[in-house]
Design a protein around this motif. Structure first.
Motif, PDB file in Angstrom:
ATOM      1  N   PHE A  35      -2.478  12.942   3.796  1.00 16.33           N
ATOM      2  CA  PHE A  35      -2.551  11.626   4.435  1.00 16.33           C
ATOM      3  C   PHE A  35      -3.485  11.606   5.639  1.00 16.33           C
ATOM      4  O   PHE A  35      -3.928  10.541   6.064  1.00 16.33           O
ATOM      5  N   ARG A 146       4.461   8.730   9.468  1.00 21.49           N
ATOM      6  CA  ARG A 146       4.529   9.810   8.474  1.00 21.49           C
ATOM      7  C   ARG A 146       4.771  11.159   9.147  1.00 21.49           C
ATOM      8  O   ARG A 146       5.517  11.991   8.626  1.00 21.49           O
ATOM      9  N   PHE A 210      -5.054   6.306   1.044  1.00 22.00           N
ATOM     10  CA  PHE A 210      -3.903   6.579   1.900  1.00 22.00           C
ATOM     11  C   PHE A 210      -2.626   6.034   1.253  1.00 22.00           C
ATOM     12  O   PHE A 210      -1.587   6.692   1.236  1.00 22.00           O
ATOM     13  N   GLN A 213      -0.757   8.139  -1.409  1.00 20.70           N
ATOM     14  CA  GLN A 213       0.003   9.333  -1.027  1.00 20.70           C
ATOM     15  C   GLN A 213       1.469   8.967  -0.826  1.00 20.70           C
ATOM     16  O   GLN A 213       1.947   8.773   0.279  1.00 20.70           O
TER      17      GLN A 213
END
Length: 444
Positions: A35, A146, A210, A213
């Motif tokens: 990421f 994240r 992105f 993911q």
């Protein structure tokens, strides 16, 4: 509960904390690069958008004033809609928000380019600027969310959270170093619209990669029947991050940081024009940004004894004092040195603020909380650009430098008065009092 515990380092103040893990260990976290790389591509356009709009609209309209207003509309739109994007990401997942968002952004930027090149009236550019700003993907806050999800599984990994916060600050600043340079080079060397074309392409490609993911995407909090988890709001149904008093205080604090970015951009440009050396503007802003990057790197490497709230206050005091001298400096070396000092104090304030979110906000609302802070920076920057530009036009560059001083001073006053709201609530234990009756008992 006093600010005697660094919630990020896990060591009481006044004691010697364990050695903080470094960037190498952070980047070896399983799944991190999946990421980080697309996230970097998707967040890079954020630094390219404003300068790309200014250069294109100035070329087509011949007016820096009109170009600045269109760019400001975009910034205000982003500031207003970013928290809503974050709230939707917490509720439905990052992918569900990113995919339509980047598609809308690509269409909006294309429309803005076409209208500008066609010589459309200013109101038409405003109409295109609103969705352009509203649809800017909030990849930075999503990356921070994240990190919190990936590192929150164990106490050992949680020790990497301060390092992750510092790493993200450095990444953000790095984008603001190379983004404007790339956009300017494309607009002046290829075509006036090339900067915005690249911005739209990077947003689309990076955002979609992105979003793909899924493994590192934070879990979506259940909408019903689930209590909010985390230090803020334990045992309560999930609510907006802005309902947390500490988030509102941090938003005001980050408005002041935005006033520094916006005031410096305009005032340094005006100063360079005043001395007859426009090229020095890039050098001076680069020194300012370099100070921020260096401080961010250092913050991630130091095992702090002070808690994040105390670090935030100390950093903000230093930032205000450094900004207070900008208006009185009239030489390139001195302004460069003072700009470096201002940059050195910004990163600790930013990192401490983002770190406090981990302790103040439940996991299910952190993306929204991060976007409130990002939006506050954008809003402060948009306001500062407008005010500093008017002051610089009327009274010279020195007057423009008053904006960072006033912005940081007001934010610091708010921080000092309301600092108690940045203390995480004590966790609660549940004591049984008869069948089916449970009363929360505070733990000191």
């Amino acid at each position: 509960m006093s600010d005697t515990v660094d919630t990020t380092a896990g060591a009481p103040e006044g004691t010697t904390p364990a050695r903080r893990p470094g960037y190498g260990q952070l980047l070896r976290t399983p799944g991190a690069w999946t990421f980080l790389l697309p996230g970097f591509a998707a967040r890079q356009p954020f630094a390219m958008l404003t300068i790309g709009i200014v250069l294109l609209v100035e070329h087509t309209s011949g007016s820096y004033g009109s170009a600045g207003i269109v760019a400001a509309v975009t910034g205000v739109s982003m500031a207003l809609f970013a928290p809503q994007n974050g709230k939707l990401a917490d509720r439905f997942g990052q992918r569900a928000v990113l995919v339509p968002g980047v598609l809308l952004h690509a269409v909006s930027v294309t429309a803005l380019i076409v209208l500008a090149l066609a010589g459309a009236p200013l109101w038409a550019l405003f109409v295109a600027a609103v969705p352009t700003g509203a649809s800017i993907p909030q990849v930075g806050p999503m990356v921070r969310a994240r990190w919190a999800a990936v590192l929150g599984g164990s106490e050992e990994r949680a020790r990497l959270l301060p390092t992750a916060a510092a790493f993200e600050s450095v990444t953000d600043e790095f984008t603001f170093v190379i983004g404007p340079v790339l956009a300017t080079a494309l607009c002046t060397g290829v075509h006036p619209a090339a900067g915005l074309v690249a911005e739209g392409a990077l947003t689309l490609a990076g955002g979609l990669l992105f979003a793909a993911q899924r493994r590192t995407q934070p879990k979506v909090a259940q909408r019903r029947g689930t209590a909010a988890s985390g230090p803020a709001g334990s045992g309560r149904v999930r609510v907006s991050a802005l309902s947390v008093p500490g988030v509102r205080v941090l938003a005001v604090v980050f408005l002041g940081i935005g006033s520094v970015f916006g005031g410096m951009q305009v005032s340094l440009t005006a100063f360079a024009d005043e001395i007859g050396n426009p090229g020095v503007n890039g050098l001076l802003y680069g020194v300012f940004a370099a100070g921020n990057m260096l401080a961010g790197i250092a913050c991630g490497a130091i095992a702090w004894k002070a808690g994040p709230r105390r670090r935030l206050i100390s950093g903000y005091v230093g930032l205000t004092l450094a900004a207070s001298g900008l208006w009185a400096v009239h030489s390139v070396p001195l302004l460069g040195g003072l700009g470096l000092l201002v940059g050195l104090f910004i990163a600790p304030a930013l990192i401490s603020g983002y770190t406090l979110i981990e302790a103040l906000v439940p996991a299910g609302a952190r993306t929204e909380a991060f976007t409130w802070l990002t939006g506050a920076v954008a809003l402060g920057q948009a306001g500062a650009v407008s005010v500093a530009g008017q002051l610089a036009d009327a009274h010279g560059a020195s007057a423009g430098f008053v904006v960072p001083l006033v912005g940081t001073a007001l934010a610091l006053a708010t921080l000092l008065v309301l600092r108690s709201r940045l203390t995480p609530k004590a966790s609660g234990l549940v004591a049984a009092r008869g069948m089916g009756h449970r009363v929360p008992v505070a733990v000191d």
